[in-house]
Scaffold this active site. Structure first.
Site, PDB file in Angstrom:
ATOM      1  N   GLY A 118       0.798  -1.217   0.000  1.00 15.15           N
ATOM      2  CA  GLY A 118       0.000   0.000   0.000  1.00 15.15           C
ATOM      3  C   GLY A 118       0.828   1.264   0.000  1.00 15.15           C
ATOM      4  O   GLY A 118       0.358   2.313   0.460  1.00 15.15           O
ATOM      5  N   SER A 197       4.883  -5.479  -2.317  1.00  8.46           N
ATOM      6  CA  SER A 197       4.974  -4.056  -2.630  1.00  8.46           C
ATOM      7  C   SER A 197       5.707  -3.321  -1.507  1.00  8.46           C
ATOM      8  O   SER A 197       6.847  -3.635  -1.211  1.00  8.46           O
ATOM      9  CB  SER A 197       3.574  -3.494  -2.891  1.00  8.46           C
ATOM     10  N   ASP A 306       4.921  -4.584 -14.524  1.00  5.87           N
ATOM     11  CA  ASP A 306       5.032  -3.658 -13.401  1.00  5.87           C
ATOM     12  C   ASP A 306       5.971  -2.513 -13.775  1.00  5.87           C
ATOM     13  O   ASP A 306       7.063  -2.743 -14.319  1.00  5.87           O
ATOM     14  CB  ASP A 306       5.578  -4.423 -12.193  1.00  5.87           C
ATOM     15  N   GLY A 337       1.569  -6.412  -7.798  1.00 10.57           N
ATOM     16  CA  GLY A 337       0.696  -6.858  -6.718  1.00 10.57           C
ATOM     17  C   GLY A 337      -0.328  -7.900  -7.098  1.00 10.57           C
ATOM     18  O   GLY A 337      -1.326  -8.087  -6.392  1.00 10.57           O
TER      19      GLY A 337
END
Length: 368
Positions: A118, A197, A306, A337
């Protein structure tokens, strides 16, 4: 009615959504010309996080940013929450098989410490994508999985989250090891640090702290916790100089764009820091060398679709150049992710299998 949370001077307050925040002093309302102007928004992350000019933060529920299906438990896997830092109200969610499978140490299983993603600014251990991945890992590795909460930026800028991750290991070595579930099922001498992440970035830094002795988790007399390896899934790294994937991102990028990554770093790093800060860029100009750090074996997973692909692959390459034990696994075309955004996809199933092989092939450390 739902509520937004905002912070002013460290105090937690509530305000109804979509209502202008009235932070104008009473003197300003009465017409005094001496009052400072009201604070204005200096960073706005999709309306979920608003950083104001006075340092206060307005938050909304970030669940809308991710696909959040209902929590679906996996038959045979139990979970519960425990508090590992009462001062800051930080929890760990413990996942284990209801009937522990036969492990390599009298029925005990390896331990997977997991940090959610996040961008260091959003996400939570109880959100369904992270919860579901931990359920699968507990069931299919099998392992005892410990999903760790940490404080978020910009209310708590880095390195706060890394300090929380390190504090968790102090708890695990002490009070945590006495928890009945862990005492019964967990072989703490085979502990793996992992994350996705920003959680993978955090896992890297905690692994470095442990390996360099800055976070003592092993006692020479009573070796309670030993880190046998660490796992980075789509690690959130940064740097001032753009990589090829950042300069020319894939056309179908959906979850994390270069602009979003930049904004996360502005919100999470110490005020005024650049993306070459050692937390963002482990091989940046100000980052300490990892040459002499006895890192445990690493498993690095990179997604071909990504924008951070080059940084993740470059991280593994630098470790290999230093002679570290590192395994790189690439998923061509996969998005950042994907292991949590698509927790039941064939690609995520392959990640679980790769992780299972890595955990169970790790050489068990010699007894101290």
């Amino acid at each position: 009615m739902e509520w937004r949370i905002y912070w002013v001077g460290g105090a937690r307050r509530r305000a109804p959504p979509r209502t202008p925040i009235d932070l104008v002093s009473s003197s300003a309302k009465s017409g005094s010309g001496d009052a400072a102007p009201p604070p204005h928004v200096v960073e706005d992350f999709f309306g979920v996080i608003q950083l104001l000019s006075d340092g206060s933060v307005v938050r909304a529920d970030d669940a809308a940013l991710l696909a959040m299906p209902e929590l679906q438990d996996v038959p045979g896997v139990q979970w519960k929450d425990a508090v590992y830092d009462a001062t800051h109200g930080l929890r760990v969610r413990v996942f284990k098989l209801a009937a522990a499978a036969a492990g390599d140490d009298g029925g005990k299983l390896p331990v997977l410490v997991y940090f959610h993603g996040g961008g260091y600014c959003i996400g939570a251990l109880d959100q369904s994508p992270f919860h579901t991945f931990c359920l699968r890992a507990a069931d299919e590795l099998p392992a005892v999985v410990l999903s760790v909460q940490y404080r978020l930026a910009p209310e708590h800028r880095l390195p706060t989250a890394i300090d929380d991750g390190a504090a968790f290991f102090s708890w695990l070595r002490g009070a945590g090891s006495a928890d009945p579930w862990l005492a019964e099922s967990a072989e703490l001498a085979r502990t793996f640090i992992s994350g996705v992440s920003a959680g993978a970035n955090l896992a890297h830094h905690v692994a470095v702290r442990v390996a360099s002795g800055r976070q003592p988790v092993v006692d020479d007399v009573d070796p309670v916790v030993r880190v046998a390896g660490y796992v980075l899934l789509d690690a959130f790294f940064g740097g001032v100089e753009r990589t090829a994937a950042e300069a020319n991102p894939p056309a179908d990028v959906s979850l994390l764009t270069v602009e979003m990554a930049d904004q996360f770093w502005r919100l999470a790093l110490p005020a005024g820091a650049t993306r070459d800060h050692p937390v963002a860029n482990p091989f940046g100009p100000e980052s300490p060398s990892l040459e002499a750090v006895a890192l445990p074996p690493a498993l690095v997973v990179a997604s071909g679709g990504d924008v951070l692909y080059d940084r993740v692959v470059g991280y593994a390459a630098r470790l290999k150049e230093m002679g570290k034990a590192v395994e790189l696994v690439e998923f061509e075309g996969a998005q950042h992710g994907f292991s949590v955004i698509q927790p039941w996809s064939p690609e995520t199933s392959e990640v679980i299998q790769v992780l299972k092989r890595f955990v169970h092939k790790a050489i068990r450390p010699a007894e101290g």
